[in-house]
Scaffold this motif. Sequence first.
Motif, PDB file in Angstrom:
ATOM      1  N   ASN A 269      10.992  -4.383  -8.099  1.00  0.00           N
ATOM      2  CA  ASN A 269      12.097  -3.530  -7.672  1.00  0.00           C
ATOM      3  C   ASN A 269      12.775  -4.173  -6.467  1.00  0.00           C
ATOM      4  O   ASN A 269      12.322  -4.020  -5.334  1.00  0.00           O
ATOM      5  CB  ASN A 269      11.593  -2.138  -7.288  1.00  0.00           C
ATOM      6  CG  ASN A 269      11.006  -1.393  -8.471  1.00  0.00           C
ATOM      7  OD1 ASN A 269       9.841  -1.084  -8.491  1.00  0.00           O
ATOM      8  ND2 ASN A 269      11.837  -1.127  -9.457  1.00  0.00           N
ATOM      9  N   ILE A 270      13.847  -4.918  -6.723  1.00  0.00           N
ATOM     10  CA  ILE A 270      14.630  -5.411  -5.597  1.00  0.00           C
ATOM     11  C   ILE A 270      15.086  -4.230  -4.748  1.00  0.00           C
ATOM     12  O   ILE A 270      15.013  -4.236  -3.532  1.00  0.00           O
ATOM     13  CB  ILE A 270      15.846  -6.219  -6.106  1.00  0.00           C
ATOM     14  CG1 ILE A 270      15.359  -7.531  -6.729  1.00  0.00           C
ATOM     15  CG2 ILE A 270      16.831  -6.504  -4.979  1.00  0.00           C
ATOM     16  CD1 ILE A 270      14.718  -8.483  -5.752  1.00  0.00           C
ATOM     17  N   MET A 271      15.555  -3.205  -5.442  1.00  0.00           N
ATOM     18  CA  MET A 271      15.806  -1.921  -4.803  1.00  0.00           C
ATOM     19  C   MET A 271      14.788  -0.928  -5.345  1.00  0.00           C
ATOM     20  O   MET A 271      14.351  -1.039  -6.480  1.00  0.00           O
ATOM     21  CB  MET A 271      17.225  -1.445  -5.115  1.00  0.00           C
ATOM     22  CG  MET A 271      18.313  -2.314  -4.539  1.00  0.00           C
ATOM     23  SD  MET A 271      18.413  -2.204  -2.733  1.00  0.00           S
ATOM     24  CE  MET A 271      19.176  -0.598  -2.546  1.00  0.00           C
ATOM     25  N   PRO A 272      14.391   0.058  -4.545  1.00  0.00           N
ATOM     26  CA  PRO A 272      13.411   1.029  -5.050  1.00  0.00           C
ATOM     27  C   PRO A 272      13.956   1.807  -6.237  1.00  0.00           C
ATOM     28  O   PRO A 272      15.160   1.881  -6.462  1.00  0.00           O
ATOM     29  CB  PRO A 272      13.179   1.951  -3.844  1.00  0.00           C
ATOM     30  CG  PRO A 272      13.702   1.200  -2.659  1.00  0.00           C
ATOM     31  CD  PRO A 272      14.797   0.329  -3.173  1.00  0.00           C
TER      32      PRO A 272
ATOM     33  N   ARG B 118       8.204  -2.207  -5.865  1.00  0.00           N
ATOM     34  CA  ARG B 118       7.191  -3.073  -6.462  1.00  0.00           C
ATOM     35  C   ARG B 118       7.536  -4.523  -6.177  1.00  0.00           C
ATOM     36  O   ARG B 118       8.655  -4.974  -6.462  1.00  0.00           O
ATOM     37  CB  ARG B 118       7.100  -2.826  -7.963  1.00  0.00           C
ATOM     38  CG  ARG B 118       5.957  -3.556  -8.656  1.00  0.00           C
ATOM     39  CD  ARG B 118       5.719  -2.955 -10.031  1.00  0.00           C
ATOM     40  NE  ARG B 118       4.632  -3.631 -10.742  1.00  0.00           N
ATOM     41  CZ  ARG B 118       4.807  -4.536 -11.677  1.00  0.00           C
ATOM     42  NH1 ARG B 118       6.040  -4.887 -12.035  1.00  0.00           N
ATOM     43  NH2 ARG B 118       3.784  -5.097 -12.273  1.00  0.00           N
ATOM     44  N   ILE B 119       6.599  -5.246  -5.620  1.00  0.00           N
ATOM     45  CA  ILE B 119       6.774  -6.671  -5.348  1.00  0.00           C
ATOM     46  C   ILE B 119       5.933  -7.450  -6.345  1.00  0.00           C
ATOM     47  O   ILE B 119       4.725  -7.201  -6.477  1.00  0.00           O
ATOM     48  CB  ILE B 119       6.345  -7.013  -3.909  1.00  0.00           C
ATOM     49  CG1 ILE B 119       7.193  -6.213  -2.910  1.00  0.00           C
ATOM     50  CG2 ILE B 119       6.479  -8.507  -3.652  1.00  0.00           C
ATOM     51  CD1 ILE B 119       6.734  -6.387  -1.478  1.00  0.00           C
TER      52      ILE B 119
ATOM     53  N   THR C 220       2.530  -2.413  -5.176  1.00  0.00           N
ATOM     54  CA  THR C 220       3.393  -1.268  -5.433  1.00  0.00           C
ATOM     55  C   THR C 220       3.256  -0.273  -4.292  1.00  0.00           C
ATOM     56  O   THR C 220       2.133   0.113  -3.926  1.00  0.00           O
ATOM     57  CB  THR C 220       3.017  -0.587  -6.759  1.00  0.00           C
ATOM     58  OG1 THR C 220       3.176  -1.518  -7.830  1.00  0.00           O
ATOM     59  CG2 THR C 220       3.908   0.619  -7.024  1.00  0.00           C
ATOM     60  N   THR C 221       4.378   0.122  -3.732  1.00  0.00           N
ATOM     61  CA  THR C 221       4.407   1.145  -2.697  1.00  0.00           C
ATOM     62  C   THR C 221       5.056   2.388  -3.276  1.00  0.00           C
ATOM     63  O   THR C 221       6.260   2.384  -3.564  1.00  0.00           O
ATOM     64  CB  THR C 221       5.203   0.679  -1.469  1.00  0.00           C
ATOM     65  OG1 THR C 221       4.707  -0.592  -1.034  1.00  0.00           O
ATOM     66  CG2 THR C 221       5.074   1.686  -0.334  1.00  0.00           C
ATOM     67  N   PRO C 222       4.301   3.453  -3.496  1.00  0.00           N
ATOM     68  CA  PRO C 222       4.894   4.655  -4.079  1.00  0.00           C
ATOM     69  C   PRO C 222       5.714   5.422  -3.045  1.00  0.00           C
ATOM     70  O   PRO C 222       5.471   5.340  -1.836  1.00  0.00           O
ATOM     71  CB  PRO C 222       3.676   5.461  -4.527  1.00  0.00           C
ATOM     72  CG  PRO C 222       2.589   5.038  -3.600  1.00  0.00           C
ATOM     73  CD  PRO C 222       2.850   3.592  -3.285  1.00  0.00           C
ATOM     74  N   VAL C 223       6.680   6.162  -3.531  1.00  0.00           N
ATOM     75  CA  VAL C 223       7.442   7.081  -2.684  1.00  0.00           C
ATOM     76  C   VAL C 223       6.665   8.388  -2.629  1.00  0.00           C
ATOM     77  O   VAL C 223       6.545   9.095  -3.624  1.00  0.00           O
ATOM     78  CB  VAL C 223       8.856   7.323  -3.250  1.00  0.00           C
ATOM     79  CG1 VAL C 223       9.609   8.335  -2.390  1.00  0.00           C
ATOM     80  CG2 VAL C 223       9.625   6.008  -3.309  1.00  0.00           C
ATOM     81  N   GLN C 224       6.103   8.696  -1.466  1.00  0.00           N
ATOM     82  CA  GLN C 224       5.314   9.906  -1.279  1.00  0.00           C
ATOM     83  C   GLN C 224       6.071  10.828  -0.330  1.00  0.00           C
ATOM     84  O   GLN C 224       5.934  10.742   0.884  1.00  0.00           O
ATOM     85  CB  GLN C 224       3.923   9.574  -0.745  1.00  0.00           C
ATOM     86  CG  GLN C 224       3.085   8.748  -1.719  1.00  0.00           C
ATOM     87  CD  GLN C 224       1.733   8.363  -1.161  1.00  0.00           C
ATOM     88  OE1 GLN C 224       1.633   7.892  -0.033  1.00  0.00           O
ATOM     89  NE2 GLN C 224       0.696   8.564  -1.955  1.00  0.00           N
ATOM     90  N   VAL C 225       6.872  11.697  -0.920  1.00  0.00           N
ATOM     91  CA  VAL C 225       7.736  12.574  -0.130  1.00  0.00           C
ATOM     92  C   VAL C 225       6.916  13.594   0.649  1.00  0.00           C
ATOM     93  O   VAL C 225       7.235  13.932   1.787  1.00  0.00           O
ATOM     94  CB  VAL C 225       8.765  13.259  -1.052  1.00  0.00           C
ATOM     95  CG1 VAL C 225       9.537  14.337  -0.303  1.00  0.00           C
ATOM     96  CG2 VAL C 225       9.734  12.226  -1.606  1.00  0.00           C
TER      97      VAL C 225
ATOM     98  N   ILE D 176       6.337  -1.082   3.592  1.00  0.00           N
ATOM     99  CA  ILE D 176       6.171  -1.517   2.204  1.00  0.00           C
ATOM    100  C   ILE D 176       4.959  -2.439   2.116  1.00  0.00           C
ATOM    101  O   ILE D 176       4.803  -3.368   2.925  1.00  0.00           O
ATOM    102  CB  ILE D 176       7.439  -2.239   1.714  1.00  0.00           C
ATOM    103  CG1 ILE D 176       8.605  -1.236   1.656  1.00  0.00           C
ATOM    104  CG2 ILE D 176       7.219  -2.878   0.349  1.00  0.00           C
ATOM    105  CD1 ILE D 176       9.923  -1.855   1.274  1.00  0.00           C
ATOM    106  N   ARG D 177       4.112  -2.158   1.137  1.00  0.00           N
ATOM    107  CA  ARG D 177       2.908  -2.967   0.959  1.00  0.00           C
ATOM    108  C   ARG D 177       3.264  -4.374   0.495  1.00  0.00           C
ATOM    109  O   ARG D 177       4.095  -4.555  -0.386  1.00  0.00           O
ATOM    110  CB  ARG D 177       1.973  -2.321  -0.068  1.00  0.00           C
ATOM    111  CG  ARG D 177       1.448  -0.954   0.341  1.00  0.00           C
ATOM    112  CD  ARG D 177       0.616  -0.352  -0.777  1.00  0.00           C
ATOM    113  NE  ARG D 177       0.146   0.983  -0.444  1.00  0.00           N
ATOM    114  CZ  ARG D 177      -0.462   1.789  -1.296  1.00  0.00           C
ATOM    115  NH1 ARG D 177      -0.680   1.390  -2.554  1.00  0.00           N
ATOM    116  NH2 ARG D 177      -0.863   2.984  -0.931  1.00  0.00           N
ATOM    117  N   GLU D 178       2.586  -5.342   1.050  1.00  0.00           N
ATOM    118  CA  GLU D 178       2.759  -6.729   0.652  1.00  0.00           C
ATOM    119  C   GLU D 178       1.560  -7.160  -0.204  1.00  0.00           C
ATOM    120  O   GLU D 178       0.444  -6.692   0.011  1.00  0.00           O
ATOM    121  CB  GLU D 178       2.869  -7.638   1.875  1.00  0.00           C
ATOM    122  CG  GLU D 178       4.062  -7.361   2.762  1.00  0.00           C
ATOM    123  CD  GLU D 178       5.384  -7.723   2.102  1.00  0.00           C
ATOM    124  OE1 GLU D 178       5.375  -8.539   1.160  1.00  0.00           O
ATOM    125  OE2 GLU D 178       6.426  -7.197   2.551  1.00  0.00           O
TER     126      GLU D 178
END
Length: 811
Positions: A243-246, A285-286, A431-436, A456-458
């Motif tokens: 995901n270049i953009m989320p 996601r990287i 992967t870094t999830p969006v956790q609102v 963001i997780r590397e």
Amino acid sequence: MAVCSLGAAYQIYDPATTAASGALFARQPFSGNLIPANRFDPVARNILRYYPLPNVTGVRGQSNYAASATGVDEAGTQMIRVDHAQGANHRLYASLLRSSSLTVDADLLGSKATGERQEIGNYTATLNDSIVIRPNLLAEVRYSVFRYYSPIRSASSGLDASSLGFPSSLVNRLDASLASLPQMDMSGYASLGSAQTGQIVPWTLAATNHAGSGGITWVRGAHTIRAGGEFRADLQNYYNYGNIMPSFGFTGQWTNGPLSSAAVAPVGQSLAGLLLGLPNSGQNRIVSPTSIVSKFAAGYFHDDWKVTRRLTLNAGIRYELEVPETERYNRMNRAFDFDSPNPVEAAAKRAYATAPIPEVSAASFEAKGGFRFAGVAGEPRSIYDADTNNFLPRIGVAFQPSAKTVLRAGYGIYFTLIGLVAPLQQGFTATTPVQVSNDNGLSFRASLSNPFPDGIREPSGAALGLRTFLGQTSDVIVPRKNGYMQRWSFSLQRELRGRFLLEAGYIGNKNIGEQGLEQYNPVPNRYLSTSPFRDQAVINNLSAQVANPFFGMPEFAGTTLQSRTIARRQLLRPMPHFVGITGTAGKSFAWYHAGYVRVDRRLARGFSIQGSYTWSKLMEALTKLNQGDAGWEHRISQEDYPHKVVVSGTWELPLKEGRSLVRRVAGGWAVQGVYQYQVRQPVNFDANLLFNGNFKSISLNASEQSISRWFDIDGFERDAARQPADNLRVFPSRLASVRVPGWNNLDLSLSKSFRVREGLSFQIRAEAQDALNHPVFSSPNVTPTSASFGRITSTPTDDQRRITLSGRLLW
């Protein structure tokens, strides 16, 4: 601003008013069903600009926009070849082939908010040299290189992400040339962004393949000897940028109400979630790129020996070596380590000992296994070890006992190549999830304007070693070798009177070392129910929550094993620190037997006919009926077509053309036809079915079958509440007697050519595809809880009987 004025069922509820209500959560409605403008998320305001305004009358807020646009789909091919004869015995040629294509999706929204652009470029260069060294000795060498390049980009690539209002912590880490509109999915509304075959774009695939070969042919007396070799190198660069953009998903589950258990409205509530900047899901996601290479080399020697005028022997041997795949920077996993204690085992054993379950004693609890990495800790750089024993003998014989009879037989071994495979990169993706919210909406910690407050997780790469990917489900690499096939055949060919040729034969094949799919971390069979009915006691026992020995360990953060308790079934798995482990192991096999008869009547007096019948059986052992089974399920193959008949012929009507009008009209006609009959593949019963009848009764006679009742469903458990779970499966995945409806097809054509004058003729043609209009049906429904269980509800294609009339002028 009014979000929805369609009635009480479309009421928007304010997530800021969320409060606990027993086991649920309650929300208050927005006054007047309006969201105050000062509550709008800045990013949402900018995203909404990419949606066009309604231009047609819709239905309840939907289907209110119509547009037409033009896409691009163009392709071109160019080729050049140069031949050079350097004397009568030496010929050389070089060729270059280029092809390219461009596909651009139509911009239906007029804002580059959807769609993508794909370019494909191919180049192939070949150099071939043939030399006649002596009249009985020929040498030939060839080299070719193939280049493929295909970038796919979003229609909005190059977008300035800061213009959308995203924070600089996200914008600054983006590649500005690849940044695009994020993937935005809203229930009930058109999505924005681009996704191709489930993969978020952009991505780029580039490949270069080198191939070289050389050989000699030497005729010496009764022997024709061939010897040579070949070499191939396949290189591939794959840039899956993640995901270049989320990506964000809005389902309306923050704005429904009055309780959190209420159904989400068809439209409105998901849009409200966007306006408030509260996604229900999302991720960044990287993915590390891959640069892989696989090589192959082979050599062969073959002799065709004409022993006598009636007997010929063929014998040869071939050696193949497939050099295992490597990645330029070692960004891939090696074979999974099933035996080494995981670094978390000691701490997990101490925690488990405080609250063990009866099925596993504290002393026997283990957490063994983990990922290994290419080129790390003494591991080789290749994805697997080379198989160096691939010798392939072949032998054949042809014997002619009489002038009109020929016997042929042969045997050979053929190895299957593994080739380039997508490397496993656990540790090289993140992967870094969006956790609102972490408390069901009582408080919100993230939003569209700040989707990743914790950063963001590397990717960790190989740094975590055996700790990599704990608490998750993954494919793994297991040790593998090249599979091989043994093939043998025998045939008898006889010329009969009337220009007929009869051939009968047998073909056999056995595949050994097939790549069958295997689950390595199942709940052992001994803990599953053997009841022929749904066993709720076993289900409850395996689902019961027990103390989690991995609780509090940082390696399990963000996984299903991070909670204080986990299901009992998880602690019964061989590797409880992983949820699922799946791999393809070269331990399965398949075998094939076929007998055939073929009759040909060569063209004579305007008539020819060919007919063949094949009986065959293909069995396989590629999967297990239960994940914990020791052996593979022996079953009929999905590719098994036991009976096939093909008859084709041409008949030129005997009336010859002449000068008279009658002969000119009635003569010169030709009729062609092809008839095919085939018994098709068996039906797949994918689910674990409960069946309490006679297996032989499931298959119905042809007179009993119909599309509304293709097989007998009476013995199956149909009640959804009684479906099996945690039962050992005994119902086979396929039955040889229950098959997809067969194929019964006749194609006919009628043609006539008229001679207008010298060098000019006119042809008319009538064709009837599926002349008898026999439809081809799909497989019947095999879901027992469905009302359509046992019924055929579709056809794979819509090209049944089709009649075509055409005319053609030839000069």
